[in-house]
Motif scaffolding. Structure first.
Motif, short mmCIF file in Angstrom:
data_model
loop_
_atom_site.label_atom_id
_atom_site.label_comp_id
_atom_site.label_asym_id
_atom_site.label_seq_id
_atom_site.Cartn_x
_atom_site.Cartn_y
_atom_site.Cartn_z
N LEU A 102 1.60 8.03 7.63
CA LEU A 102 0.77 7.43 8.67
C LEU A 102 1.41 7.56 10.05
O LEU A 102 0.74 7.94 11.03
N HIS A 103 2.69 7.29 10.15
CA HIS A 103 3.38 7.37 11.44
C HIS A 103 3.32 8.78 12.03
O HIS A 103 2.98 8.96 13.21
N GLN A 104 3.63 9.77 11.21
CA GLN A 104 3.64 11.15 11.69
C GLN A 104 2.25 11.64 12.09
O GLN A 104 2.10 12.37 13.07
N MET A 105 1.24 11.24 11.32
CA MET A 105 -0.11 11.71 11.62
C MET A 105 -0.67 11.05 12.88
O MET A 105 -1.40 11.68 13.64
N LEU A 114 0.83 -1.20 0.00
CA LEU A 114 0.00 0.00 0.00
C LEU A 114 0.86 1.25 0.00
O LEU A 114 1.77 1.40 0.81
N GLU A 115 0.57 2.16 -0.94
CA GLU A 115 1.34 3.39 -1.09
C GLU A 115 0.59 4.62 -0.58
O GLU A 115 1.19 5.54 -0.04
N ILE A 116 -0.73 4.65 -0.75
CA ILE A 116 -1.50 5.87 -0.51
C ILE A 116 -2.91 5.54 -0.06
O ILE A 116 -3.52 4.60 -0.56
N SER A 172 4.42 2.06 8.02
CA SER A 172 4.14 3.33 8.68
C SER A 172 4.40 4.53 7.77
O SER A 172 4.03 5.65 8.09
N GLN A 173 5.06 4.28 6.62
CA GLN A 173 5.38 5.38 5.70
C GLN A 173 4.32 5.61 4.64
O GLN A 173 4.53 6.40 3.71
N VAL A 174 3.18 4.95 4.76
CA VAL A 174 2.09 5.13 3.79
C VAL A 174 1.66 6.59 3.77
O VAL A 174 1.49 7.23 4.81
N TYR A 206 -7.39 1.69 11.63
CA TYR A 206 -7.52 0.48 10.81
C TYR A 206 -6.21 0.18 10.09
O TYR A 206 -5.75 -0.97 10.07
N LEU A 207 -5.59 1.20 9.52
CA LEU A 207 -4.30 1.00 8.84
C LEU A 207 -3.22 0.62 9.84
O LEU A 207 -2.40 -0.26 9.58
#
Length: 357
Positions: A168-171, A93-95, A122-124, A113-114
């Motif tokens: 994803l990780h940062q958010m 998964l990229e985006i 985590s870099q999505v 969920y992700l």
């Protein structure tokens, strides 16, 4: 190495890694989801859409989609999986895209969920889209996979453009932080191409406002240090293009009063690669520096005023104060944040100039 070759290499790596498992996944027997999108239907239903790469005999790559409506996210994925003749796997998964209505109602469940899916990295990249996410994933973007294409736009603009780094990780960090609110890129589909439209601002997990496209450069210099950038300026009969931009932020906190005051000093260095106007000289350089500073300072004030009016701490001021003030009171901070003094000023230094017209 281009994106398509990179995707094929990752698929090969995935097969090697999973080759020792009892149930070996072969590329011809699985569908790798590279993009997912969600559209708000009503209070009880959401439409989920996934995009998968399709490898053609001529070695070119296109995309296919599956879409369905459900109440729960896992239910949606189960429905989509039942439509495919191969298992849908999320390991590439990229985006992930969320339409504005989904974002206004809250995206925490989607982030969670992700985060709970061990196959998702985590870099999505994440983004809010104007219109329906399904439309973005259903378009054919030349010979590229949809997920690779859209994530490539974000990655390029984060490294060499005006979008702050987000994933994803940062958010998730910002969501759980007491001193910062999350924000995501805002995309628009125009002329069958995906384009950057601004930044979506969140209060908690709900989309409540935006930073316009014209304010993106200023916003990025407020939230992170620039390593490379371009900023055009058009004033009266002259135009200049500031490139190779490097920026740094310095915070000054005054805690002598009942409410802290924060000053953000921003240093920007760059070179003029193209200039149209009167003959270039030292006086012209000084005038351009002043004009750049005037324009950016106005943008800073608008951005700060808007985030305070929305009661969103997109700049992470709370985290800054917490790192500078002993026994910082976050609960009290939420009360005075909209009215506290936050000032940002920039100093622009043009180190050299090139082509003049």
């Amino acid at each position: 190495m281009n994106k398509n070759h990179l995707l094929i290499l990752n698929l090969i790596i995935l097969l090697v890694v999973t080759g020792c498992s009892s149930e070996q996944n072969i590329i011809d027997d699985i569908d790798l989801v590279t993009a997912v999108g969600y559209d708000y239907i009503d209070e009880s239903h959401v439409r989920g859409t996934v995009s998968i790469p399709i490898f053609k005999p001529d070695k070119s790559i296109t995309s296919g989609t599956f879409s369905n409506i459900s109440t729960l996210l896992r239910e949606n994925r189960s429905k989509l999986d039942s439509e495919s003749n191969k298992p849908l796997l999320s390991g590439r998964l990229e985006i992930a895209l969320y339409n504005e209505e989904v974002a206004r109602h809250g995206i925490y469940d989607y982030l969670d969920y992700l985060n709970r899916d061990p196959s998702v990295g985590s870099q999505v990249f994440l983004a809010v889209v104007k219109g329906n996410a399904k439309d973005y994933l259903s378009k054919k973007y030349e010979t590229q996979d949809t997920g690779i294409y859209i994530s490539g736009i974000l990655e390029k603009n984060m490294k060499r453009g005006t979008i702050p780094k987000t994933n994803l990780h940062q958010m998730l960090y910002k969501y759980y932080s007491k001193g910062a609110d999350l924000f995501l890129p805002l995309l628009v589909l125009r002329d069958d191409k995906v384009k950057i439209n601004g930044i979506a601002l969140f209060k908690g997990d709900k989309y409540v406002g935006k930073i316009s496209f014209k304010e993106l450069f200023a916003f990025k210099t407020l939230v992170e240090d620039y390593k490379f950038g371009i900023y055009p300026l058009h004033v009266q009969k002259s135009s200049a293009d500031l490139e190779n931009i490097q920026s740094k932020r310095h915070y000054k906190v005054d805690n002598t009063g009942s409410i802290p005051k924060v000053n953000i000093d921003i240093e920007i260095e760059g070179v003029i690669r193209e200039y149209k106007g009167t003959k270039m000289n030292h006086q012209v350089i000084q005038r351009l520096e002043n004009q750049f500073e005037e324009r950016l300072n106005k943008d800073y004030q608008r951005i700060i005023s808007r985030t305070q009016a929305l009661k969103v701490d997109s700049l992470g001021i709370g985290d800054i104060l917490n790192s500078r003030i002993r026994n910082f009171d976050f609960k009290r901070y939420k009360d005075y944040y909209p009215e506290m003094s936050i000032e940002a000023r920039v100093n622009v230094n043009i180190t050299e100039y090139g082509v003049a017209q």
